[in-house]
Design an enzyme around this catalytic site. Structure first.
Site, mmCIF file in Angstrom:
data_model
loop_
_atom_site.group_PDB
_atom_site.id
_atom_site.type_symbol
_atom_site.label_atom_id
_atom_site.label_comp_id
_atom_site.label_asym_id
_atom_site.label_seq_id
_atom_site.Cartn_x
_atom_site.Cartn_y
_atom_site.Cartn_z
ATOM 1 N N ASP A 69 -10.581 -33.365 22.841
ATOM 2 C CA ASP A 69 -11.904 -33.559 22.230
ATOM 3 C C ASP A 69 -12.215 -35.025 21.965
ATOM 4 O O ASP A 69 -12.885 -35.367 20.993
ATOM 5 C CB ASP A 69 -12.039 -32.744 20.933
ATOM 6 C CG ASP A 69 -11.690 -31.296 21.175
ATOM 7 O OD1 ASP A 69 -12.225 -30.734 22.141
ATOM 8 O OD2 ASP A 69 -10.861 -30.745 20.427
ATOM 9 N N LYS A 72 -14.036 -36.538 26.586
ATOM 10 C CA LYS A 72 -13.760 -36.601 28.030
ATOM 11 C C LYS A 72 -14.924 -36.032 28.820
ATOM 12 O O LYS A 72 -15.187 -36.472 29.929
ATOM 13 C CB LYS A 72 -12.508 -35.792 28.375
ATOM 14 C CG LYS A 72 -11.224 -36.436 27.926
ATOM 15 C CD LYS A 72 -10.025 -35.611 28.354
ATOM 16 C CE LYS A 72 -10.079 -34.188 27.861
ATOM 17 N NZ LYS A 72 -10.040 -34.040 26.402
ATOM 18 N N GLY A 96 -12.912 -27.228 26.370
ATOM 19 C CA GLY A 96 -14.338 -27.161 26.102
ATOM 20 C C GLY A 96 -14.904 -28.549 26.313
ATOM 21 O O GLY A 96 -14.671 -29.446 25.516
ATOM 22 N N HIS A 97 -15.572 -28.764 27.423
ATOM 23 C CA HIS A 97 -16.150 -30.074 27.726
ATOM 24 C C HIS A 97 -17.656 -30.006 27.523
ATOM 25 O O HIS A 97 -18.328 -29.189 28.146
ATOM 26 C CB HIS A 97 -15.825 -30.497 29.160
ATOM 27 C CG HIS A 97 -14.391 -30.874 29.323
ATOM 28 N ND1 HIS A 97 -13.832 -31.177 30.532
ATOM 29 C CD2 HIS A 97 -13.404 -31.006 28.418
ATOM 30 C CE1 HIS A 97 -12.560 -31.478 30.365
ATOM 31 N NE2 HIS A 97 -12.272 -31.372 29.084
ATOM 32 N N THR A 98 -18.139 -30.869 26.636
ATOM 33 C CA THR A 98 -19.565 -30.861 26.367
ATOM 34 C C THR A 98 -20.233 -31.955 27.203
ATOM 35 O O THR A 98 -19.856 -33.115 27.135
ATOM 36 C CB THR A 98 -19.823 -31.128 24.868
ATOM 37 O OG1 THR A 98 -19.016 -30.213 24.124
ATOM 38 C CG2 THR A 98 -21.282 -30.937 24.509
ATOM 39 N N GLN A 279 -7.745 -31.079 27.549
ATOM 40 C CA GLN A 279 -6.903 -31.304 26.368
ATOM 41 C C GLN A 279 -6.541 -32.797 26.242
ATOM 42 O O GLN A 279 -7.316 -33.625 26.695
ATOM 43 C CB GLN A 279 -5.642 -30.415 26.400
ATOM 44 C CG GLN A 279 -5.925 -28.939 26.186
ATOM 45 C CD GLN A 279 -6.284 -28.192 27.451
ATOM 46 O OE1 GLN A 279 -5.661 -28.364 28.473
ATOM 47 N NE2 GLN A 279 -7.288 -27.355 27.397
HETATM 48 P P1 IMP Z 1 -3.680 -23.089 23.847
HETATM 49 O O1 IMP Z 1 -3.921 -24.152 24.847
HETATM 50 O O2 IMP Z 1 -4.820 -22.125 23.690
HETATM 51 O O3 IMP Z 1 -2.360 -22.398 24.058
HETATM 52 O O4 IMP Z 1 -3.540 -23.798 22.396
HETATM 53 C C1 IMP Z 1 -2.465 -24.674 22.088
HETATM 54 C C2 IMP Z 1 -2.949 -25.835 21.236
HETATM 55 O O5 IMP Z 1 -3.793 -26.675 22.007
HETATM 56 C C3 IMP Z 1 -3.770 -25.435 20.018
HETATM 57 O O6 IMP Z 1 -3.526 -26.382 19.001
HETATM 58 C C4 IMP Z 1 -5.208 -25.585 20.512
HETATM 59 O O7 IMP Z 1 -6.115 -25.784 19.460
HETATM 60 C C5 IMP Z 1 -5.065 -26.809 21.366
HETATM 61 N N1 IMP Z 1 -6.071 -26.922 22.441
HETATM 62 C C6 IMP Z 1 -6.129 -26.222 23.584
HETATM 63 N N2 IMP Z 1 -7.170 -26.612 24.323
HETATM 64 C C7 IMP Z 1 -7.777 -27.588 23.643
HETATM 65 C C8 IMP Z 1 -8.916 -28.416 23.923
HETATM 66 O O8 IMP Z 1 -9.550 -28.337 24.972
HETATM 67 N N3 IMP Z 1 -9.235 -29.329 22.959
HETATM 68 C C9 IMP Z 1 -8.514 -29.461 21.837
HETATM 69 N N4 IMP Z 1 -7.453 -28.725 21.534
HETATM 70 C C10 IMP Z 1 -7.075 -27.791 22.437
HETATM 71 MG MG MG Z 2 -13.039 -30.210 23.964
#
Ligand code: IMP
Ligand code: MG
Length: 483
Positions: A69, A72, A96-98, A279
């Site tokens: 977040d 990107k 989640g890319h805005t 991520q």
């Molecule tokens: P998972 O990827 O759903 O298994 O989550 C593992 C960890 O990564 C958790 O802390 C999520 O909140 C975090 N996470 C996964 N995808 C994102 C993202 O796109 N942005 C921020 N945090 C993420």
């Molecule tokens: Mg995001």
């Protein structure tokens, strides 16, 4: 050869040879059959007849330097405009890319940002885990908004998120209780687990009814033993899943290909290729704040495996740095602001998860983290985002080291226990007024913003190439051209 203006030009060919039976004992060309030849560079000759240096079309990786977040979406969208091919290489619908296009906000989860431009090729690489039902839904939503998604290509090797992955994600989190990871519950971790355990299903399997059934039924039987026998929940019925997934397969069929050939051909033929990480560095499975991480490799090296390219194909790595730090999910966070300042930054910046809607935890910028990220991915430059959210504060703090049991640490600790005990060492900066989003020169920025940015460069040793001044594409200050 001469071009239309009569200038001499030199064409550079990349030629691949296929060795015949005794490759080393015969000299070429007798021993080799040409596999393919790609004209990759045109070097115009100067009047003296000497070739000018070729303009290399770069392959660029965009990586989040914190916990995701960082903005990107905005940076990737800005760079995608100039790119020919945009590639996602890891993660799944947890991302989640805005992206803001003409004032309209678009949330992308599985689709690369290039998808908003109809003339680009957008690739979902082999390293991504694909939930086909969500992907079809995301494509349909975009089409309804008038976007053309025909540029999409999906790797036949990408693994599938299955309904039992989502269920197991939730059950596993429940079992961890207070030590839960705080996942997005999209089934990402369990899908990567099955990939490593060699019981995963892949996109290619969706395209053939018999193969899908053959591979799916024994895996489901095994998962049902766990879901029912171990967790005491209802087992899953196979037929509705088979029907829905095969329907998705039919919908996606024309987009599926072996994307590693496509991406390598694009690089070889001089196309501009953007690899878009999801991520962030501290969520990397190996290098992040384990166990509070995701199950893939967001760092630049992840692009090699997740797209099928050699490390020597990458020219630039842009680290995206948010002007403060945020984190969704659990785990240690040294500069966290559990106070009114954190709350106000969250509200001003609408810092709520794009995928889960959860409030993001907020903290000051932490350069111990960014320095670590720069090392792991070999950042060649930084893109700094969201400075506007920090405007009108009296003091802005930046951590550049930690204190742990009386010792000053400049390196990011490998143990989350140590990280939990670390106290940030801050440098205070005077705040700045509202940022002018139309600023086009570094010298046009407020002096306090300049000092803040200069400190980031000094502490990380990486130059800044992009400063995002707002959410729109046009609100971007470019200090060094990327493409
Ligand atoms: P998972 O990827 O759903 O298994 O989550 C593992 C960890 O990564 C958790 O802390 C999520 O909140 C975090 N996470 C996964 N995808 C994102 C993202 O796109 N942005 C921020 N945090 C993420
Ligand atoms: Mg995001």
């Amino acid at each position: 050869m001469k071009d239309q203006q009569g200038r001499r030009t030199q064409y550079w060919c990349h030629i691949e040879f296929k060795p015949s039976c005794k490759p080393l004992s015969l000299p070429p060309p007798a021993a080799y059959v040409i596999l393919r030849a790609v004209v990759s560079q045109v070097r115009p000759h100067t009047r003296e007849g000497r070739a000018q240096a070729p303009e290399i079309m770069p392959a660029v990786v965009v990586v989040g330097s914190q916990w995701g977040d960082e903005g990107k979406g905005k940076v990737s969208d800005y760079l995608a405009f100039d790119a020919d091919v945009v590639v996602r290489y890891q993660g799944g619908p947890n991302a989640g890319h805005t992206v803001v296009v003409d004032g309209h906000e678009i949330q992308l989860h599985l689709l690369p940002t290039g998808i908003v431009y109809p003339d680009k090729i957008s690739v979902i690489g082999n390293g991504v885990v694909v939930d086909p039902e969500l992907l079809v839904q995301e494509m349909e939503d975009l089409k309804k908004k008038g976007h053309d998604v025909r540029g999409l290509r999906i790797s036949s090797r990408a693994h599938l998120i299955m309904p039992y992955h989502r269920i197991l994600d939730a059950l596993q989190e429940e079992g961890l209780g207070a030590r839960k990871i705080g996942t997005t519950l999209k089934g990402v971790g369990p899908a990567y687990m099955d990939k490593s355990a060699r019981v995963g299903l892949r996109v290619a399997d969706l395209l053939d009814k018999e193969t899908f059934r053959d591979r799916f039924l024994p895996v489901l039987a095994d998962k049902n033993r766990v879901i029912q026998g171990f967790y005491g929940r209802e087992p899953l019925e196979p037929e509705p899943i088979i029907e829905s997934y095969l329907r998705c397969g039919e919908y996606l069929r024309d987009y599926v290909t072996d994307t590693s050939y496509l991406v390598n051909d694009a690089i070889r033929s001089g196309k501009k290729v953007l690899f878009e990480g999801a991520q962030g560095t501290l969520l990397d499975l190996d290098h992040g704040t384990y166990p509070y991480v995701t199950s893939s490799h967001p760092i630049a090296g992840g692009a090699c495996i997740g797209a099928g390219i050699g490390p020597n194909r990458i020219d630039k790595v842009i680290g995206v740095v948010k002007a403060f730090t945020s984190r969704v999910g659990d785990g240690p966070f040294p500069t966290e602001l559990r106070n009114a300042i954190g709350d106000s930054v969250r509200e001003r910046g609408h810092e709520y998860g794009a995928t889960t809607g959860r409030p993001r935890r907020i903290g000051w910028l932490d350069l111990v983290i960014v320095r670590y990220a720069a090392m792991l991915s070999g950042f060649t430059s930084l893109a700094v985002t969201r400075l506007d959210i920090l405007s009108n504060m009296d003091v802005v703090k930046v951590a550049y080291a930690y204190k742990h049991k009386g010792k000053v640490l400049r390196e990011f600790p490998d143990s989350y226990k140590v990280l939990e005990e670390c106290e940030p060492v801050y440098r205070d900066f005077p705040g700045w007024p509202d940022i002018d989003p139309s600023c086009r020169e570094f010298s046009g920025l407020h002096p306090n913003v300049r000092s803040y940015l200069e400190f980031i460069q000094e502490e990380t040793g990486v130059p800044i190439s992009i400063v995002s001044l707002g959410r729109e594409r046009s609100e971007t200050l470019v200090l060094e051209k990327v493409f």
